[in-house]
Design an enzyme around this catalytic site. Structure first.
Site, PDB file in Angstrom:
ATOM      1  N   LYS A 159      13.733  34.327-104.525  1.00 12.48           N
ATOM      2  CA  LYS A 159      13.568  34.401-105.981  1.00 12.48           C
ATOM      3  C   LYS A 159      13.485  32.988-106.569  1.00 12.48           C
ATOM      4  O   LYS A 159      12.487  32.314-106.363  1.00 12.48           O
ATOM      5  CB  LYS A 159      14.688  35.255-106.574  1.00 12.48           C
ATOM      6  CG  LYS A 159      14.495  36.716-106.191  1.00 12.48           C
ATOM      7  CD  LYS A 159      15.509  37.663-106.776  1.00 12.48           C
ATOM      8  CE  LYS A 159      15.105  39.095-106.456  1.00 12.48           C
ATOM      9  NZ  LYS A 159      16.131  39.847-105.763  1.00 12.48           N
ATOM     10  N   SER A 195      19.666  43.473-112.241  1.00  9.47           N
ATOM     11  CA  SER A 195      18.270  43.100-112.406  1.00  9.47           C
ATOM     12  C   SER A 195      17.511  44.010-113.367  1.00  9.47           C
ATOM     13  O   SER A 195      16.471  43.628-113.870  1.00  9.47           O
ATOM     14  CB  SER A 195      17.582  43.088-111.049  1.00  9.47           C
ATOM     15  OG  SER A 195      17.626  44.368-110.474  1.00  9.47           O
ATOM     16  N   HIS A 217      19.847  37.261-108.277  1.00 11.74           N
ATOM     17  CA  HIS A 217      19.156  37.038-109.551  1.00 11.74           C
ATOM     18  C   HIS A 217      19.831  35.979-110.409  1.00 11.74           C
ATOM     19  O   HIS A 217      19.318  35.621-111.469  1.00 11.74           O
ATOM     20  CB  HIS A 217      19.091  38.338-110.363  1.00 11.74           C
ATOM     21  CG  HIS A 217      17.930  39.200-110.019  1.00 11.74           C
ATOM     22  ND1 HIS A 217      16.641  38.923-110.420  1.00 11.74           N
ATOM     23  CD2 HIS A 217      17.853  40.331-109.287  1.00 11.74           C
ATOM     24  CE1 HIS A 217      15.836  39.852-109.961  1.00 11.74           C
ATOM     25  NE2 HIS A 217      16.543  40.718-109.265  1.00 11.74           N
TER      26      HIS A 217
HETATM   27  C1  LIG Z   1      16.184  40.815-104.631  1.00 16.04           C
HETATM   28  C2  LIG Z   1      17.550  41.202-104.284  1.00 16.04           C
HETATM   29  C3  LIG Z   1      17.942  41.393-102.963  1.00 16.04           C
HETATM   30  C4  LIG Z   1      16.954  41.344-101.819  1.00 16.04           C
HETATM   31  O1  LIG Z   1      16.605  40.040-101.515  1.00 16.04           O
HETATM   32  P1  LIG Z   1      15.536  39.778-100.350  1.00 16.04           P
HETATM   33  O2  LIG Z   1      15.867  38.404 -99.863  1.00 16.04           O
HETATM   34  O3  LIG Z   1      14.190  39.891-100.974  1.00 16.04           O
HETATM   35  O4  LIG Z   1      15.778  40.818 -99.317  1.00 16.04           O
HETATM   36  C5  LIG Z   1      19.265  41.663-102.691  1.00 16.04           C
HETATM   37  N1  LIG Z   1      20.177  41.768-103.688  1.00 16.04           N
HETATM   38  C6  LIG Z   1      19.832  41.625-104.980  1.00 16.04           C
HETATM   39  C7  LIG Z   1      20.872  41.742-106.043  1.00 16.04           C
HETATM   40  C8  LIG Z   1      18.506  41.338-105.321  1.00 16.04           C
HETATM   41  O5  LIG Z   1      18.171  41.203-106.593  1.00 16.04           O
END
Ligand SMILES: *Cc1c(COP(=O)(O)O)cnc(C)c1O
Length: 386
Positions: free
Chosen positions: A242, A183, A211
């Site tokens: 996301k 990310s 992502h």
């Molecule tokens: C955003 C993200 C998470 C966390 O996700 P949530 O559902 O907000 O807890 C976990 N792993 C990766 C790679 C992320 O980018």
């Protein structure tokens, strides 16, 4: 007692502030979107949300969430295994498994929990976790909660991964863990090469598609689709927070016995509340609309006499077999205002030329009808249909 601890915290917080590292939060007074309104009424263009598909304020998702809330209530007040499982939780798990071409899926309150709860139930001190150095904090924490030996390889560095796999050969089981998209840099994990090394050194593969799902790959299904690695990845984790609407919720999906074991032993699943019905309902809406669109398009096209390959995805191959015909067909479709692409050798086998149609949840019925009508018109003009 608090006096001295308070002083300690005050000093630490002051040090953070003085270093210019104090994180402040923006207060948004509108829905999450490309343009947002702040508390003082001013507007700003938003370039820092994970709202990749713009679904965070999508009216269809809002309506689906409202409907699920009306029909199944506001909250579950229970963990899944006691009395927190509704039909729509099971349906969403099935939809997620379909999306990633896996056996089954298990929902969590967040992907942070999915990653926190995936390693400890599956692996012990006899095993090895081989983790990319840029993996998400939740993977790092999940690994910490597990007694397996840890190996870290430089970001997406296949030579280093191979070294670590060699070092881990004495362990009972090995698993390679990677983010799909990193990310902070935006690079994609080389899943095909990771899977090759996993096969060579007898390791399992886990990818966090948080992502990448909804974003990467020909139809946005993530890095497994991008590198055509279905069947070679044992565990996927991901978030509903996301691209998929941006609310909350996470999941692990993969091989049947792995998911079965997580349902028995994964602590964030056993000891944390079930996701609310509206999240399950809205998550399903996305998937249902896409499946409906694919089925609708396929059925109408077959009824019209087109030769359609069986599909398990959002891709519908309209077979024409002849390469020049596929190009002429696509050009005529463009004249009708429909963009599709004709593919022929070497992208597809010789004599297997086709038009590839990619359906989306964003297509409305009028769009599909217009595309089908154009296919029929051009099909007749070019003698594909009688
Ligand atoms: C955003 C993200 C998470 C966390 O996700 P949530 O559902 O907000 O807890 C976990 N792993 C990766 C790679 C992320 O980018």
């Amino acid at each position: 007692m608090y006096g001295t601890f308070q002083k300690h915290l005050q000093d630490e917080l002051k040090a953070i502030e003085e270093a210019g590292l104090y994180k402040k939060e923006r207060n948004i007074a509108s829905a999450q979107s490309a343009e947002i309104t702040l508390q003082d009424g001013s507007k700003a263009l938003n370039f820092c949300a994970n709202n990749y598909l713009g679904l965070a304020d999508n009216p269809r998702l809002v309506a689906a969430a409202e409907k699920a809330m009306k029909e199944r209530g506001y909250g579950m007040s229970s963990v899944r295994f006691i009395c927190g499982t509704q039909d729509i939780h099971k349906e969403l798990e099935k939809a997620i498994a379909d999306y990633f071409h896996t056996d089954d899926a298990i929902l969590y309150a967040a992907c942070f929990d999915a990653n926190g709860g995936v390693f400890e139930p599956l692996l012990t001190a006899e095993d090895a976790i081989i983790s990319d150095s840029l993996n998400h904090a939740s993977i790092i924490d999940g690994v910490r909660l597990c007694k397996a030996q840890r190996f870290r390889y430089a970001n997406a560095d296949m030579a280093d991964l191979e070294e670590k796999l060699k070092e881990a050969q004495a362990c009972r089981f090995r698993i390679i863990v990677t983010d799909g998209v990193f990310s902070m840099d935006g690079n994609v994990a080389p899943m095909d090469k990771i899977c090759d090394l996993a096969e060579k050194y007898d390791a399992m593969v886990m990818v966090d598609e948080s992502h990448s799902a909804g974003v990467v790959g020909p139809t946005g299904h993530g890095v497994a689709e991008q590198f055509n690695c279905y069947g070679r990845i044992d565990i996927f984790t991901g978030t509903l927070g996301k691209a998929f609407g941006g609310a909350v919720g996470g999941f692990t999906t993969g091989r049947q016995e792995i998911i079965d074991m997580l349902r028995q032993r994964s602590r964030p699943y056993l000891f944390s509340n079930s996701i609310p019905p509206m999240i399950a309902g809205a998550g399903l809406e996305l998937h249902d609309r896409l499946v409906e669109n694919v089925n609708y398009f396929r059925d109408k096209m077959m009824a019209a006499g087109f030769d359609i390959k069986p599909t398990q995805s959002a891709i519908c191959a309209v077979m024409l077999y002849d390469a020049p015909l596929s190009q002429k067909f696509a050009a005529k479709m463009a004249e009708e205002g429909i963009f599709v692409t004709g593919f022929y050798y070497p992208v597809v086998p010789k004599g297997q030329a086709r038009i590839r149609v990619q359906l989306s949840a964003a297509h409305k019925k009028e769009h599909l009808d217009k595309a089908i009508a154009a296919f029929i018109k051009v099909g007749k003009e070019l003698g594909v249909l009688k």
